[in-house]
Write an enzyme that holds these catalytic residues in place. Structure first.
Site: not given
Length: 222
Positions: A151, A170-172, A212
């Protein structure tokens, strides 16, 4: 040009208008998100070196932006004669007490020293070399450093090098924005993200930026 003297001010090396047109054409819900959010405003961050970018990333791990900025500022203040912040040689020459006193945890101190040692040994490519490497090769090389995971390198690829097709599954925030955009009750799995993201190639960095923004639009979890 020496590694420590290079400033990254690279504009995007792809047509952002073409990227938006592509994303709208292949995914209607994503196109609606793009229209709702508005123009693509992702900004590249300047950095003096690969070492500088990764050193800052190490400090910022698992901290709020304000707290991390304070600690990184203290680390930089240890080396007032270096206008671009810490260099590998300066970090190697600093004592543990100095670096810990600036706010580095023991784990981050170990990561910073490993990064500095590997950079001095020629294992960490300078920015000029990174620009000529493909994304997977950069990930493979930089994740050899203690404390640098995939990441962290993906963020460097996107926000330092301006690469167009990075997909940080894998980024929330990506997961939250995806669930909001595609009206999912649960966060997506990595497989879900890979399947949907395949249609967005070669502009998944642009899609990521909009997801995002979608995460910011999503209601807070109860």
């Amino acid at each position: 040009m020496a590694e420590g003297s290079t400033i990254l001010e690279t504009p995007f090396e792809f047509d952002t208008d073409a990227a938006l047109e592509h994303l709208r054409s292949v995914d209607k819900p994503l196109g609606k998100l793009i229209d709702r959010v508005g123009p693509f405003k992702m900004e590249l961050k300047r950095t003096p070196s690969t070492f500088g970018a990764l050193a800052e990333a190490i400090v910022y791990q698992q901290l709020t932006g304000k707290a991390a900025a304070t600690i990184f500022g203290r680390v930089c203040a240890l080396f007032p004669a270096s206008p671009d912040g810490p260099t590998p040689a300066l970090v190697v020459g600093a004592t543990d007490a100095q670096l810990r006193g600036a706010g580095l945890s023991q784990s981050k101190l170990a990561s910073m020293r490993d990064l500095a040692t590997r950079t001095l040994a020629g294992e960490i490519p300078p920015l000029e070399e990174l620009r000529g490497m493909d994304d997977d090769a950069i990930v493979e090389r930089l994740t050899r450093v203690r404390g640098i995971g995939r990441w962290t390198v993906e963020m460097l690829l996107m926000f330092r090098l301006g690469r167009p097709d990075v997909w940080p599954v894998d980024d929330y925030g990506i997961k939250k924005g995806f669930a909001f955009t595609f009206k999912k009750a649960e966060l997506p799995t990595r497989d879900d993200l890979h399947r949907r993201g395949a249609r967005w190639k070669p502009f998944r960095s642009v899609a990521s930026w909009y997801l995002w923004r979608a995460a910011e639009l999503a209601p807070a979890s109860k």
